[in-house]
Design an enzyme around this catalytic site. Structure first.
Site, PDB file in Angstrom:
ATOM      1  CB  SER A  38      -0.856  -0.003   1.018  1.00 19.38           C
ATOM      2  OG  SER A  38      -0.121   0.097   2.091  1.00 19.38           O
ATOM      3  CE  LYS A  82      -2.892   2.037   4.591  1.00 16.28           C
ATOM      4  NZ  LYS A  82      -2.257   0.999   3.686  1.00 16.28           N
TER       5      LYS A  82
END
Lengths: 192, 121
Positions: A38, A82
């Site tokens: 990701s 993230k």
């Protein structure tokens, strides 16, 4: 692991949940091993060792563009990596399902929350699906990713850049999104 | 959290239950507020992930109840003093990872010395 009086680092095993106190004089920073697609191309798929600063979130020094470690709201045993896109009060605009549609959505990040997204928006389960994440779940700020060279006793660290080139602004309607509901493409279509 | 806690109570907390994921319904916990990350509040857990929780929407005006299923990874918290508590009825389900520790004992003042149980006393 560097210990007092011992100049040679011991062997470092990078397992998904390992973290060693590498520098005895800066115990607020821990090396942590992360993996997954990701955050491509910033972080590797198969794993990276990151130095994480645990003090910054407590002091409120975390902002848009920072890569952070966050405890997952869906699974408290899981830690995700993230990038922060927006803090409370910010307006964030994002592509809802970039591989399949051009639909984009904008909203205001509620009080006490942050909006996180992976750099690889095609393969990231982030705030676009789980909603804004409470600031209190941020564990630490990643400030560099590194390689450990055992032969010459070196830890080589590449700093994280705060690239947010894909964020753009368009005229929007304001709406509140609450944490805990996993949104799909249809949910965003229905919200209008 | 009246009547369970009063102003000036000093309590003992433990992190073993929260770290091992064993916090359940009825436990009083210290939880970081989702609205303000610098604030830690004491509330009672009324439901964990998968539980159905019913609550009265507007206790002063009507008896209308709403039922919610607590999503995965979240808990439903409510204060014992229902009339005057800002909790999951306004905030929604709160992520489990915000639970800091579980309160199990009141130590001060000496007349309140007791274990905290699963029911509102």
């Amino acid at each position: 692991m560097l210990v007092n009086g011992d100049p040679r680092p011991k062997k470092f095993w990078a397992t998904p949940f390992s973290s060693l106190s590498f520098f005895p004089f800066c115990t607020s920073r821990k090396p942590t091993s992360v993996y997954g697609p990701s955050m491509l191309p910033t972080l590797n798929f198969t794993g990276d060792v990151l130095l994480v600063d645990k003090l910054s979130p407590m002091l409120g020094k975390v902002g848009p563009g920072d890569v952070v470690l966050v405890r997952s709201p869906e699974n408290p045993r899981k830690t995700i990596t993230k990038r922060i896109v927006g803090l409370e009060g910010d307006i964030v605009t994002f592509l809802v399902d970039p591989g399949r549609s051009d639909l984009s959505h904008s909203l205001v990040v509620p009080k006490g929350h942050v909006w996180i997204q992976g750099d690889n928006i095609y393969a990231s389960n982030d705030s676009r699906h789980i909603g804004p994440v409470p600031y209190g779940l941020i564990l630490g700020k990643v400030f560099c990713r590194g390689k450990l060279f055992l032969s010459d006793n070196q830890f080589d660290c590449e700093q994280m850049r705060s690239s947010t080139s894909w964020v753009f602004s368009i005229p929007m309607e304001e709406s509140q999104v609450s944490c805990g509901h996993h949104k799909t493409l249809d949910d965003w279509h229905n919200d209008g | 959290m009246f009547p369970t806690f009063k102003d000036g109570n000093i309590v003992l907390t433990e992190r073993i239950t929260s770290r091992s994921g064993r916090v359940g319904s009825g436990d009083v916990v210290l939880i970081r507020s989702p609205d303000n990350p610098r604030k830690v509040v004491a509330k009672r857990v009324k439901g964990i992930e998968g539980d159905e929780v019913s609550y009265v929407l507007d206790p002063k005006n009507s008896d209308e109840q709403k039922t919610v299923v607590v999503p995965k990874g979240h808990v439903w918290i409510e204060g014992d003093n229902i009339q005057n508590s800002y909790d999951s009825r306004q905030l929604g389900p709160v992520p489990y990872a915000l639970v800091q520790s579980r309160i199990f004992f009141v130590v001060w003042p000496p007349k309140d010395f007791r274990l905290i149980g699963n029911e509102v006393s």
